[in-house]
Design a protein around this motif. Sequence first.
Motif, mmCIF file in Angstrom:
data_model
loop_
_atom_site.group_PDB
_atom_site.id
_atom_site.type_symbol
_atom_site.label_atom_id
_atom_site.label_comp_id
_atom_site.label_asym_id
_atom_site.label_seq_id
_atom_site.Cartn_x
_atom_site.Cartn_y
_atom_site.Cartn_z
ATOM 1 N N MET A 296 -22.748 -4.944 -2.084
ATOM 2 C CA MET A 296 -21.874 -3.809 -1.775
ATOM 3 C C MET A 296 -22.450 -2.497 -2.300
ATOM 4 N N SER A 297 -23.125 -2.555 -3.455
ATOM 5 C CA SER A 297 -23.705 -1.319 -3.996
ATOM 6 C C SER A 297 -24.776 -0.747 -3.074
ATOM 7 N N LEU A 298 -25.305 -1.591 -2.194
ATOM 8 C CA LEU A 298 -26.264 -1.142 -1.188
ATOM 9 C C LEU A 298 -25.586 -0.869 0.153
ATOM 10 N N GLY A 299 -24.254 -0.944 0.180
ATOM 11 C CA GLY A 299 -23.511 -0.652 1.396
ATOM 12 C C GLY A 299 -23.340 -1.830 2.323
ATOM 13 N N ILE A 300 -23.542 -3.059 1.810
ATOM 14 C CA ILE A 300 -23.469 -4.250 2.654
ATOM 15 C C ILE A 300 -22.131 -4.948 2.420
ATOM 16 N N PRO A 301 -21.267 -5.040 3.432
ATOM 17 C CA PRO A 301 -19.996 -5.749 3.262
ATOM 18 C C PRO A 301 -20.209 -7.254 3.202
ATOM 19 N N ALA A 302 -19.150 -7.990 2.827
ATOM 20 C CA ALA A 302 -19.269 -9.430 2.590
ATOM 21 C C ALA A 302 -18.190 -10.192 3.335
ATOM 22 N N VAL A 303 -18.544 -11.388 3.743
ATOM 23 C CA VAL A 303 -17.568 -12.379 4.203
ATOM 24 C C VAL A 303 -17.553 -13.491 3.160
ATOM 25 N N VAL A 304 -16.389 -13.769 2.603
ATOM 26 C CA VAL A 304 -16.287 -14.775 1.542
ATOM 27 C C VAL A 304 -15.098 -15.683 1.811
ATOM 28 N N LEU A 305 -15.166 -16.883 1.252
ATOM 29 C CA LEU A 305 -14.001 -17.751 1.254
ATOM 30 C C LEU A 305 -13.004 -17.256 0.207
ATOM 31 N N ALA A 306 -11.745 -17.574 0.400
ATOM 32 C CA ALA A 306 -10.686 -17.114 -0.510
ATOM 33 C C ALA A 306 -10.678 -17.940 -1.781
ATOM 34 N N SER A 307 -11.812 -17.997 -2.461
ATOM 35 C CA SER A 307 -11.954 -18.751 -3.703
ATOM 36 C C SER A 307 -11.591 -17.847 -4.875
ATOM 37 N N PRO A 308 -11.194 -18.451 -6.010
ATOM 38 C CA PRO A 308 -10.948 -17.620 -7.199
ATOM 39 C C PRO A 308 -12.160 -16.744 -7.503
ATOM 40 N N GLY A 309 -11.926 -15.514 -7.855
ATOM 41 C CA GLY A 309 -13.009 -14.583 -8.153
ATOM 42 C C GLY A 309 -13.452 -13.820 -6.923
ATOM 43 N N LEU A 310 -13.837 -14.534 -5.881
ATOM 44 C CA LEU A 310 -14.310 -13.865 -4.664
ATOM 45 C C LEU A 310 -13.201 -13.061 -4.011
ATOM 46 N N ARG A 311 -11.971 -13.574 -4.060
ATOM 47 C CA ARG A 311 -10.886 -12.822 -3.453
ATOM 48 C C ARG A 311 -10.519 -11.581 -4.268
ATOM 49 N N ASP A 312 -11.109 -11.443 -5.470
ATOM 50 C CA ASP A 312 -10.943 -10.228 -6.259
ATOM 51 C C ASP A 312 -12.099 -9.260 -6.040
ATOM 52 N N SER A 313 -13.319 -9.776 -5.977
ATOM 53 C CA SER A 313 -14.479 -8.894 -5.849
ATOM 54 C C SER A 313 -14.564 -8.265 -4.468
ATOM 55 N N VAL A 314 -13.961 -8.900 -3.464
ATOM 56 C CA VAL A 314 -13.942 -8.360 -2.103
ATOM 57 C C VAL A 314 -12.528 -7.896 -1.776
ATOM 58 N N ARG A 315 -12.397 -6.667 -1.346
ATOM 59 C CA ARG A 315 -11.108 -6.143 -0.896
ATOM 60 C C ARG A 315 -11.010 -6.374 0.605
ATOM 61 N N ASN A 316 -10.115 -7.261 0.990
ATOM 62 C CA ASN A 316 -10.049 -7.712 2.373
ATOM 63 C C ASN A 316 -9.811 -6.547 3.336
ATOM 64 N N ARG A 317 -10.655 -6.502 4.372
ATOM 65 C CA ARG A 317 -10.621 -5.483 5.412
ATOM 66 C C ARG A 317 -10.962 -4.092 4.904
ATOM 67 N N SER A 318 -11.471 -4.004 3.667
ATOM 68 C CA SER A 318 -11.899 -2.715 3.137
ATOM 69 C C SER A 318 -13.364 -2.747 2.739
ATOM 70 N N THR A 319 -13.763 -3.777 1.985
ATOM 71 C CA THR A 319 -15.173 -3.936 1.616
ATOM 72 C C THR A 319 -15.733 -5.254 2.147
#
Length: 502
Positions: A296-319
């Motif tokens: 993300m610091s390089l401007g690359i968005p992410a697709v992640v599973l809704a696992s603990p931690g990942l659902r915090d580091s990624v803001r759904n539909r925003s990052t």
Amino acid sequence: MTGRRFRGADGEHVVWLNFKDSEHPLGGGAEEYMHQVTARMATSGQRVTIVTSRPNGAARTTEIAGVTVRRMGNAYTVYLYALLWLLRRRRDIDAIVDTCNGIPFFSPLAVGRRVPVVVLIHHVHQTMFAQHFRFPLAQIGRWIERVGNRIVYGERTIAVVSPSSRTEVRRVLGLVGPVFVAANGQAPLLVPGTRRAEAPRIVCVGRLAPHKRWDLLLRAMPRVAELIPDVEVHLLGDGPCRNQLTALIAELGLGDRVTLHGRVDDDERNRMLASGWLTVCTSEVEGWGLAVTEAMSLGIPAVVLASPGLRDSVRNRSTGWVVARPAHLAGQLTSALIELEDPAAAALWARRCQAWAGRFTWDATTDRITALLAAEDARRVAVDRRAVCDLATVVDLPVRLAARIDFTRLRSVDQIDWEGYDPTDPTSVRVRILLAGFDESDATALLHRLGIDTDPATTWVWLARPADLLGWKRAAGPRAGDLRPYFADHCAEPAHSGTRTT
């Protein structure tokens, strides 16, 4: 009870316990966290020692960024060796960060109550023991993490790296001590001259370990390729699942679009990330997802599973996009890549990603860990008899009111944040305070004691949601110093020339 010993001052000795360090072949995000924080502690004048295991060929003692690293034992015996080391040196230790990577070090057995101990938990390992051990070792590991932790640590302060980890610590492990979020930092990544690839490119960074579930990504790719024929995947990292993944790539006929690069140096990793359209993390268990925020610091968005931690580091539909179930992964990857084909849409995603990643710094993480050690030391000397409460409340107020608050009167577990300075309108700056263990009534009463007007038109108070626990600049309490002059300077009205008045 002995007097206070730890304030994060020059010369105080902090011991950080972790069963791996950066030179361990299995080192990862937890080790990056440790080295980033301990290096900053050493720079601030503290004396820091890392106690860790010793892989084959590693030196027994070395220095990394001003921090002494002492290696002893293997992945199993390091816990006994570390306890003996602590027992011999307990009078020379001012504070301990005890990392629980499934198996904790149980440092209180060696130092008792005379030394403040903060337990650091990146994520809960209950589901991982069966992936790495057979019966009965898996059952023993689960018991130690769940029951042994409660017996030995009691009500010691616990630091976690995400709100999801805090939930797991309570719900799965049943730990009863106060739990605070000390999120991962993020060093800004710069890759001058690199442009994103012409073809849709997915770039992922991570160990090829069972719990990372890279097989889910590979199994989704044939369906993605039906609509995006030129899509390609680059996976950077190595691990025990490499042969299995290589075989799966051949089985699915993905050899022309999926590349396993193995471990690469940091420059190559950053260059590859910067060339991507998207990053993906399919891990079942993550404390945070450092590789995701690095992308993300390089401007690359992410697709992640809704696992603990990942659902915090990624803001759904925003990052990025948080996928509820693996069955939805292929569809989400396809729609994300189609959306990112538009350069304007990709630029908007990049700005949001970089703004989010920019909220996390290793300086803030270090400040938080140091403040939690100081707070635990205060509890050790004068026991806080209030019931442990995971509630927190956010106070959002204009800078003119914040300039009247003595932040040293708050507790070290509280936090402060403020918006960037706008030279055209300094009075628009707002300050946020996170009050741990407070509900809205408690927070309002505290503001009144501090002489702050709680007019709802200017001062907003609400119970903190999980996302509100992330991205804070610094700790309150004695470590905050006097911020009033700083905020008072921001209250100055702008001059007609567009500069601040003095």
